[in-house]
Design an enzyme around this catalytic site. Structure first.
Site, PDB file in Angstrom:
ATOM      1  N   SER A 190       0.832  -1.212   0.000  1.00  0.00           N
ATOM      2  CA  SER A 190       0.000   0.000   0.000  1.00  0.00           C
ATOM      3  C   SER A 190       0.866   1.262   0.000  1.00  0.00           C
ATOM      4  O   SER A 190       0.584   2.231  -0.718  1.00  0.00           O
ATOM      5  CB  SER A 190      -0.884   0.037   1.251  1.00  0.00           C
ATOM      6  OG  SER A 190      -1.794  -1.022   1.226  1.00  0.00           O
ATOM      7  N   GLY A 247      -6.019  -3.799  -7.687  1.00  0.00           N
ATOM      8  CA  GLY A 247      -7.187  -2.974  -7.380  1.00  0.00           C
ATOM      9  C   GLY A 247      -6.777  -1.614  -6.830  1.00  0.00           C
ATOM     10  O   GLY A 247      -7.397  -0.596  -7.127  1.00  0.00           O
ATOM     11  N   SER A 282     -13.309   1.340   3.255  1.00  0.00           N
ATOM     12  CA  SER A 282     -12.346   0.986   2.203  1.00  0.00           C
ATOM     13  C   SER A 282     -11.334   2.105   2.047  1.00  0.00           C
ATOM     14  O   SER A 282     -11.680   3.235   1.712  1.00  0.00           O
ATOM     15  CB  SER A 282     -13.075   0.764   0.873  1.00  0.00           C
ATOM     16  OG  SER A 282     -12.149   0.825  -0.192  1.00  0.00           O
ATOM     17  N   ASP A 320      -6.708  -8.197   4.674  1.00  0.00           N
ATOM     18  CA  ASP A 320      -5.909  -9.031   3.769  1.00  0.00           C
ATOM     19  C   ASP A 320      -5.323 -10.264   4.461  1.00  0.00           C
ATOM     20  O   ASP A 320      -4.811 -11.162   3.805  1.00  0.00           O
ATOM     21  CB  ASP A 320      -4.765  -8.206   3.160  1.00  0.00           C
ATOM     22  CG  ASP A 320      -5.298  -7.132   2.216  1.00  0.00           C
ATOM     23  OD1 ASP A 320      -6.415  -7.294   1.695  1.00  0.00           O
ATOM     24  OD2 ASP A 320      -4.592  -6.122   2.007  1.00  0.00           O
ATOM     25  N   ARG A 331     -12.807 -14.385  -1.688  1.00  0.00           N
ATOM     26  CA  ARG A 331     -11.935 -15.063  -0.719  1.00  0.00           C
ATOM     27  C   ARG A 331     -12.721 -15.866   0.311  1.00  0.00           C
ATOM     28  O   ARG A 331     -12.135 -16.723   0.969  1.00  0.00           O
ATOM     29  CB  ARG A 331     -10.999 -14.051  -0.039  1.00  0.00           C
ATOM     30  CG  ARG A 331      -9.873 -13.608  -0.949  1.00  0.00           C
ATOM     31  CD  ARG A 331      -8.852 -12.734  -0.241  1.00  0.00           C
ATOM     32  NE  ARG A 331      -7.764 -12.395  -1.157  1.00  0.00           N
ATOM     33  CZ  ARG A 331      -6.963 -11.347  -1.018  1.00  0.00           C
ATOM     34  NH1 ARG A 331      -7.125 -10.513  -0.005  1.00  0.00           N
ATOM     35  NH2 ARG A 331      -5.988 -11.123  -1.885  1.00  0.00           N
TER      36      ARG A 331
HETATM   37  C1  S3P Z   1      -5.587  -1.365   0.106  1.00  0.00           C
HETATM   38  C2  S3P Z   1      -6.791  -1.388   0.754  1.00  0.00           C
HETATM   39  C3  S3P Z   1      -7.558  -2.610   1.023  1.00  0.00           C
HETATM   40  C4  S3P Z   1      -6.701  -3.860   0.849  1.00  0.00           C
HETATM   41  C5  S3P Z   1      -5.838  -3.808  -0.377  1.00  0.00           C
HETATM   42  C6  S3P Z   1      -4.915  -2.598  -0.329  1.00  0.00           C
HETATM   43  C7  S3P Z   1      -4.925  -0.068  -0.111  1.00  0.00           C
HETATM   44  O1  S3P Z   1      -8.640  -2.660   0.132  1.00  0.00           O
HETATM   45  O2  S3P Z   1      -7.525  -5.019   0.799  1.00  0.00           O
HETATM   46  O3  S3P Z   1      -5.019  -4.984  -0.458  1.00  0.00           O
HETATM   47  O4  S3P Z   1      -3.711  -0.048  -0.397  1.00  0.00           O
HETATM   48  O5  S3P Z   1      -5.607   0.957   0.000  1.00  0.00           O
HETATM   49  P1  S3P Z   1     -10.017  -1.872   0.453  1.00  0.00           P
HETATM   50  O6  S3P Z   1      -9.645  -0.504   0.810  1.00  0.00           O
HETATM   51  O7  S3P Z   1     -10.831  -1.922  -0.789  1.00  0.00           O
HETATM   52  O8  S3P Z   1     -10.635  -2.632   1.583  1.00  0.00           O
END
Ligand code: S3P
Length: 430
Positions: free
Chosen positions: A22, A93, A166, A314, A345
């Site tokens: 992240s 994502g 999120s 995660d 998952r």
């Molecule tokens: C992340 C946020 C999380 C996490 C992803 C990384 C990020 O997702 O599951 O692996 O770097 O902001 P969500 O914010 O959609 O829950």
């Protein structure tokens, strides 16, 4: 197909897990938005973060990477150029959703796409609120998924109550808020990871956080700076759980991120009865990190729910595996977000752990696991999901007989060198 054969091997030693995914994404993104030269050390050279580097290079940012050191030289967001080809976020994502927020208020028009898994994941969670800020998205389908074309434009401020916790949605809106007129505020149901807020401040932005709300004033310019990326606690989690459940283990993690919005795994391990000790090195506004030691112990089942979920979202696949070795029932709830990760998952974890003989049932928003169960090795699929692939490999420490993993190469998305670490920490020769 990879064969993982580590039955009963205790884990001993000290490791530095690769950089936080992240934080690595955000360092490149903020370095690209800021005018000037940003340096990043400890960058995660996994597939997801390499997609982020490629995308910002396509936008005209000069990015050079040597191992885990990255230099980002940018003309600043207003100097970006239209890319010739689509921006491909691969499996990531985070790259896609944060990028949609960043591009929405830029001068650029670009198509954003991804691999076959990412193109099925929901994007309306970011495009719907961004449209309220006047963002412009075009696509030739009605599913709301990638590919999408973003036509950067002048955005207006917004106050948004997020329906889900999120960090990706929160970050996309904060990035859009940075180029919008006025003050943009996002309010979450439960606090999700706050790396974007912390790093925006590190780049000189004025960002106000209060309880579950974050506000940013538009039109601020960022100052390029030097970013140190700590080890990823979500990667360490695989070995933390391994050390907790394999008798005779004692593992130390150096320079691992200890941001409180990410340390739910430590709370759960302690709750289950594992022995964890922490030495924090740095606190304050930056990213806290430090040294963590986990030792094996008898484990008990626990309930994991509510505001704890975003702090370990995660880690839930490997926590489910851990729960198969704990005495009693572990209940995971309020985790419906797991259904829209790299794969569903909830279904994938339950189906793979069942193949090993685990007593695990899916529920609409989580799972129920009863242990302890002696698992038996067989062929498992990663479902193309890095965290499922690593869960399968760690399972082989507690199975009778090896676990064969189909499609294990996806582990490189977040943890290049995972098997080297597993081999070096286990006692037998591989
Ligand atoms: C992340 C946020 C999380 C996490 C992803 C990384 C990020 O997702 O599951 O692996 O770097 O902001 P969500 O914010 O959609 O829950």
């Amino acid at each position: 197909m990879i064969t993982a054969s580590y039955e009963g091997d205790a884990l001993k030693g000290t490791i530095r897990v690769p950089g936080d995914k992240s934080i690595s994404h955000r360092a490149v993104m903020l370095g690209a938005i800021a005018k000037g030269t940003t340096t990043i050390s400890g960058f995660l050279a996994g597939e997801d973060c390499l997609s982020t580097i490629r995308i910002f290079s396509q936008l005209g940012v000069d990015i050079e990477r040597i191992g885990t050191d990255v230099t980002v030289k940018s003309p600043g967001i207003t100097g970006w150029k239209n890319p010739v080809e689509a921006l491909d976020a691969g499996n990531s994502g985070t790259t896609a959703r944060l990028l949609l927020g960043i591009l929405a208020g830029s001068n650029v028009t670009a198509e954003v796409t991804g691999d076959r898994y990412l193109c099925k994941r929901p994007m309306r969670r970011v495009t719907t609120p961004l449209k309220e800020m006047d963002a412009r998205f075009e696509s030739d389908h009605e599913t709301g998924t990638l590919p999408l074309t973003v036509k950067g434009t002048q955005l207006k401020e917004m106050s948004y109550n997020m329906p889900i916790a999120s960090a990706q949605v929160k970050s996309a809106i904060l990035f859009a808020g940075l180029s919008a007129q006025g003050t943009t505020t996002v309010t979450e149901k439960a606090v999700s990871r706050d790396h974007t807020e912390r790093m925006l401040r590190q780049f000189g932005a004025n960002v106000q956080s209060e309880a579950t709300s974050v506000s940013i004033v538009g039109g601020q310019s960022l100052q390029a700076c030097d970013v140190k990326v700590p080890g990823d606690i979500s990667s360490a989690a695989f070995f933390m759980c391994a050390a907790a459940m394999v008798s005779g283990s004692s593992l130390t993690f150096q320079d691992v991120g200890l941001n409180p919005t990410r340390t739910g795994i430590i709370d759960v391990l302690e709750d289950m009865g594992a022995k964890v000790s922490i030495k924090e090195t740095v606190g304050g506004e930056g990213e806290p990190y430090g040294e963590l030691t986990v030792q094996s112990s008898d484990l008990r089942g626990v309930e994991i729910s509510g505001s704890l979920i975003p702090r370990l979202i995660d880690e839930l696949p490997v926590i489910a595996l851990l729960a198969t070795q704990a005495t009693g029932t572990t209940i995971i709830k309020d985790a419906e977000e797991l259904r829209v990760k790299e794969t569903d998952r909830i279904e994938a974890v339950c189906s793979e752990l069942r193949k090993l003989g685990a007593s695990i049932e899916p529920t609409p928003d989580g799972m129920r696991i009863t242990g302890p169960t002696k698992l038996k090795g067989t062929i498992l699929s990663s479902h193309g999901d890095h965290r499922l692939g690593m869960m399968a490999a760690i399972a082989s420490l507690v199975t009778e007989g090896p676990v064969q993993i189909e499609d294990a190469s996806c582990i490189n998305v977040s943890y290049p060198g995972f098997f080297d670490h597993l081999n070096s920490l286990t006692q037998s020769k591989h």
